[in-house]
Design a protein around this motif. Structure first.
Motif, PDB file in Angstrom:
ATOM      1  N   TYR A 110       0.846  -1.199   0.000  1.00 32.10           N
ATOM      2  CA  TYR A 110       0.000   0.000   0.000  1.00 32.10           C
ATOM      3  C   TYR A 110       0.872   1.236   0.000  1.00 32.10           C
ATOM      4  CZ  TYR A 110      -3.459  -3.424   1.299  1.00 32.10           C
ATOM      5  OH  TYR A 110      -4.257  -4.533   1.297  1.00 32.10           O
ATOM      6  N   CYS A 111       0.355   2.294  -0.610  1.00 30.68           N
ATOM      7  CA  CYS A 111       1.043   3.587  -0.629  1.00 30.68           C
ATOM      8  C   CYS A 111       0.017   4.688  -0.481  1.00 30.68           C
ATOM      9  CB  CYS A 111       1.786   3.801  -1.954  1.00 30.68           C
ATOM     10  SG  CYS A 111       3.192   2.722  -2.131  1.00 30.68           S
ATOM     11  N   ARG A 112       0.513   5.782   0.061  1.00 30.09           N
ATOM     12  CA  ARG A 112      -0.334   6.953   0.261  1.00 30.09           C
ATOM     13  C   ARG A 112      -0.865   7.453  -1.097  1.00 30.09           C
ATOM     14  NH1 ARG A 112       1.666  12.154   0.789  1.00 30.09           N
ATOM     15  NH2 ARG A 112       0.483  13.522   2.161  1.00 30.09           N
ATOM     16  N   ILE A 138      -0.102   6.710  -5.542  1.00 30.32           N
ATOM     17  CA  ILE A 138       0.600   5.827  -6.475  1.00 30.32           C
ATOM     18  C   ILE A 138       1.358   6.663  -7.518  1.00 30.32           C
ATOM     19  CG2 ILE A 138       0.349   3.964  -8.147  1.00 30.32           C
ATOM     20  CD1 ILE A 138      -0.269   3.178  -5.220  1.00 30.32           C
ATOM     21  N   CYS A 139       2.658   6.453  -7.566  1.00 34.90           N
ATOM     22  CA  CYS A 139       3.498   7.175  -8.533  1.00 34.90           C
ATOM     23  C   CYS A 139       3.381   6.479  -9.893  1.00 34.90           C
ATOM     24  CB  CYS A 139       4.949   7.164  -8.076  1.00 34.90           C
ATOM     25  SG  CYS A 139       5.157   7.547  -6.321  1.00 34.90           S
ATOM     26  N   TRP A 140       3.385   7.263 -10.935  1.00 35.35           N
ATOM     27  CA  TRP A 140       3.117   6.696 -12.270  1.00 35.35           C
ATOM     28  C   TRP A 140       4.212   5.759 -12.766  1.00 35.35           C
ATOM     29  CZ3 TRP A 140       1.787  12.087 -14.795  1.00 35.35           C
ATOM     30  CH2 TRP A 140       0.631  12.586 -14.184  1.00 35.35           C
ATOM     31  N   TYR A 141       5.444   5.971 -12.295  1.00 39.79           N
ATOM     32  CA  TYR A 141       6.560   5.188 -12.829  1.00 39.79           C
ATOM     33  C   TYR A 141       6.729   3.856 -12.109  1.00 39.79           C
ATOM     34  CZ  TYR A 141       8.692   6.880  -8.569  1.00 39.79           C
ATOM     35  OH  TYR A 141       8.930   7.157  -7.242  1.00 39.79           O
ATOM     36  N   CYS A 142       5.999   3.659 -11.022  1.00 35.46           N
ATOM     37  CA  CYS A 142       6.330   2.607 -10.061  1.00 35.46           C
ATOM     38  C   CYS A 142       6.120   1.196 -10.612  1.00 35.46           C
ATOM     39  CB  CYS A 142       5.485   2.799  -8.807  1.00 35.46           C
ATOM     40  SG  CYS A 142       5.760   1.499  -7.604  1.00 35.46           S
ATOM     41  N   GLY A 143       7.096   0.331 -10.365  1.00 33.32           N
ATOM     42  CA  GLY A 143       7.003  -1.068 -10.790  1.00 33.32           C
ATOM     43  C   GLY A 143       6.688  -2.012  -9.642  1.00 33.32           C
ATOM     44  N   GLY A 185       7.941  -2.361   0.252  1.00 34.95           N
ATOM     45  CA  GLY A 185       6.600  -2.302  -0.331  1.00 34.95           C
ATOM     46  C   GLY A 185       6.654  -1.840  -1.762  1.00 34.95           C
ATOM     47  N   GLY A 186       5.664  -1.070  -2.136  1.00 31.61           N
ATOM     48  CA  GLY A 186       4.813  -0.202  -1.335  1.00 31.61           C
ATOM     49  C   GLY A 186       5.579   0.696  -0.371  1.00 31.61           C
ATOM     50  N   SER A 187       4.819   1.199   0.557  1.00 33.31           N
ATOM     51  CA  SER A 187       5.377   2.093   1.577  1.00 33.31           C
ATOM     52  C   SER A 187       4.990   1.566   2.949  1.00 33.31           C
ATOM     53  CB  SER A 187       4.815   3.512   1.428  1.00 33.31           C
ATOM     54  OG  SER A 187       5.025   4.008   0.144  1.00 33.31           O
ATOM     55  N   PRO A 188       5.936   1.002   3.691  1.00 35.90           N
ATOM     56  CA  PRO A 188       5.589   0.532   5.033  1.00 35.90           C
ATOM     57  C   PRO A 188       4.982   1.621   5.912  1.00 35.90           C
ATOM     58  CG  PRO A 188       7.664  -0.425   4.344  1.00 35.90           C
ATOM     59  CD  PRO A 188       7.280   0.571   3.285  1.00 35.90           C
ATOM     60  N   GLY A 200       4.315  11.939 -11.700  1.00 34.53           N
ATOM     61  CA  GLY A 200       3.222  11.742 -10.740  1.00 34.53           C
ATOM     62  C   GLY A 200       3.696  11.547  -9.315  1.00 34.53           C
ATOM     63  N   ARG A 201       4.771  12.234  -8.961  1.00 35.34           N
ATOM     64  CA  ARG A 201       5.237  12.165  -7.569  1.00 35.34           C
ATOM     65  C   ARG A 201       5.730  13.553  -7.146  1.00 35.34           C
ATOM     66  NH1 ARG A 201       8.203   7.625  -4.338  1.00 35.34           N
ATOM     67  NH2 ARG A 201       8.646   8.725  -2.433  1.00 35.34           N
ATOM     68  N   VAL A 202       4.816  14.347  -6.679  1.00 39.45           N
ATOM     69  CA  VAL A 202       5.178  15.700  -6.257  1.00 39.45           C
ATOM     70  C   VAL A 202       5.563  15.629  -4.780  1.00 39.45           C
ATOM     71  CG1 VAL A 202       4.323  18.042  -5.920  1.00 39.45           C
ATOM     72  CG2 VAL A 202       3.735  16.761  -8.001  1.00 39.45           C
TER      73      VAL A 202
HETATM   74  S1  SF4 Z   1       7.342   4.560  -6.001  1.00 38.95           S
HETATM   75 FE1  SF4 Z   1       7.184   4.051  -3.821  1.00 38.95          FE
HETATM   76  S2  SF4 Z   1       5.681   5.521  -3.027  1.00 38.95           S
HETATM   77 FE2  SF4 Z   1       5.445   5.534  -5.244  1.00 38.95          FE
HETATM   78  S3  SF4 Z   1       3.843   4.022  -5.676  1.00 38.95           S
HETATM   79 FE3  SF4 Z   1       5.797   2.957  -5.819  1.00 38.95          FE
HETATM   80  S4  SF4 Z   1       6.191   2.069  -3.834  1.00 38.95           S
HETATM   81 FE4  SF4 Z   1       4.593   3.637  -3.596  1.00 38.95          FE
END
Ligand code: SF4
Length: 440
Positions: free
Chosen positions: A55-57, A59-64, A107-110, A177-179
């Motif tokens: 889970y994350c607060r 979601i960043c567009w680039y995230c894998g 994660g995600g974001s612990p 998508g990560r400001v």
């Molecule tokens: S880059 Fe990090 S904070 Fe962003 S969606 Fe992915 S895991 Fe979550």
């Protein structure tokens, strides 16, 4: 500094955080394999735990990563309930064998979960397993990190934290998508240091949409000014056919291959000039940091978390999609949080995919790891050495690798090519190349 040979970078390659890579995982393994692997753990064998919070607060567009939005607290608490049950389930299968000496939260974001939930799970780990003063590390999203979380980490003896920084350039942050304001990072670093976290890592990226050399240089300067103990610098991998969320990124704004290569070189130079020691092909550390010490001593390892000084042969992954590594197996839990929930709720281990490692897989994996971690390995015992030599001819011609008998050596000028070089040892490579990203 690094010679540019686009033909030798053209083939997409795996990151080789395991061998065989996850692209080779099948569904012919299951909970019984995990039970067998746990039964084979030695009484005092060092064990590393990895806990996955999907889970994350935001979601960043680039995230894998395997993660989703933390917008439903009921769903998160149900997941954490199952994670606690899985801890007990694994511990029951270990029957007191193994000594936990590392606990990694990722994660995600612990920090998308409540600090109280983190406390509760750490307590549960301590009660369920035999622990040997474990080193505890955590991946953090600086957005939303606060004093309460810092106190929680201090209370649980967390000594290592990795922050997703990526870029400080506001226009690049918008494009991915990560400001994330610069002030959030400064505040988080101060909070972590105040809490006793003594090794802080920054993840940075190059090859991002609209990112210029100046943007990257300014990001590196801003990062260096905060004195992180470690940095990992990754090239953005644009694979929207595999990660639909990346379709939000404007592919036309992505730097070309040459620009990416130059950006990787820029990061390497600036970090070395700032006194960081290169570790592997994409990590950097202060010379006194444990990973830099391990690299100089030839003890660097590579596992699912990247380069590490953790020498454990047993890594147990807990949570949806988490991967466990044992000498004879690579085993992945159900990726889907709902199916993971059902499986654990029914009292069953959640292994869904993976593979049994043959003796040749294990040998090849160790040689790939040695090449990536130490830059050299003796390939005498590989059965198809002539074919490997043939596949390496291009790298040899450009003096990126040399041979000393059957010992293969990767020079420092070949760092950007390291993944492509070790891919020549990978007999599965030809069948799975479209799943990977470019080497730089
Ligand atoms: S880059 Fe990090 S904070 Fe962003 S969606 Fe992915 S895991 Fe979550």
């Amino acid at each position: 500094m690094w010679p540019y040979h686009p033909d030798l970078l053209a083939t997409p390659v795996a990151r080789y955080t395991s061998f065989p890579t996850a692209a080779e995982f099948g569904d012919d393994v299951g909970p019984r394999d995990l039970q067998a692997a746990l039964a084979a753990v030695g009484e005092y064998e060092p064990v590393s735990l990895y806990l996955h919070i999907p889970y994350c607060r935001e979601i960043c567009w680039y995230c894998g990563c395997n993660t989703g939005a933390a917008n439903r607290s009921g769903r998160i608490s149900a997941y954490l309930q199952r994670l606690g049950e899985e801890i007990d389930l694994i511990a029951r299968n270990l029957e007191g064998r193994g000594r936990v000496h590392r606990i990694a939260w990722g994660g995600g974001s612990p920090n998308a979960i409540a600090p109280e939930a983190f406390d509760a799970l750490m307590l549960r780990i301590g009660q369920a397993f035999r622990c040997d003063d474990p080193v505890v590390s955590i991946e953090l999203d600086p957005r939303g990190f606060d004093t309460k979380w810092a106190d929680t980490l201090g209370r649980n003896n967390v000594s290592r934290a990795s922050l997703g920084v990526q870029t400080f350039a506001p226009h690049v942050q918008e494009a991915i998508g990560r400001v994330q304001p610069h002030a959030d990072i400064v505040r988080t670093v101060a909070e972590l240091r105040g809490a006793g976290v003594d090794s802080i890592n920054f993840d940075l990226m190059y090859g991002l949409p609209g990112q210029s050399a100046d943007d990257l240089a300014e990001t590196l300067d801003a990062a260096i000014a905060m004195c992180p103990d470690r940095l990992a610098v990754f090239g953005y991998a644009h694979v929207p056919h595999l990660l639909p969320r990346q379709r939000q990124i404007d592919a036309a704004a992505l730097p070309d291959g040459r620009t990416r290569f130059d950006q990787a070189g820029l990061a390497y130079r600036k970090l070395c000039d700032a006194g960081y020691q290169p570790v592997g092909f994409d990590h950097f550390a202060r010379p006194g940091d444990a990973i830099a010490v391990a690299a100089r001593a030839g003890m660097l390892r590579r596992n699912f978390q990247g380069f590490t000084e953790d020498g454990s042969e047993v890594l147990i992954g807990l949570g949806a999609s988490a991967i466990s590594a044992f000498p004879g197996w690579l085993l992945q839990n159900e990726k889907n949080a709902g199916r993971y929930h059902l499986q654990i709720g029914n009292g069953r281990l959640a292994t869904a995919r993976g593979l049994r490692r043959s003796p040749l897989d294990r040998l090849t994996g160790r040689l790939i790891e040695l090449l990536l971690c130490t830059g050299q390995a003796d390939l005498t015992d590989l059965p198809d050495l002539a074919a490997i030599r043939h596949r390496l001819a291009g790298f040899e011609r450009e003096e990126l690798v040399t041979w000393s008998g059957n010992r293969l050596l990767i020079g420092e000028r070949a760092l950007p090519y390291a993944r492509g070089i070790v891919a020549t040892l990978d007999p599965y490579r030809q069948h799975s190349r479209n799943r990977f990203s470019s080497a730089v």
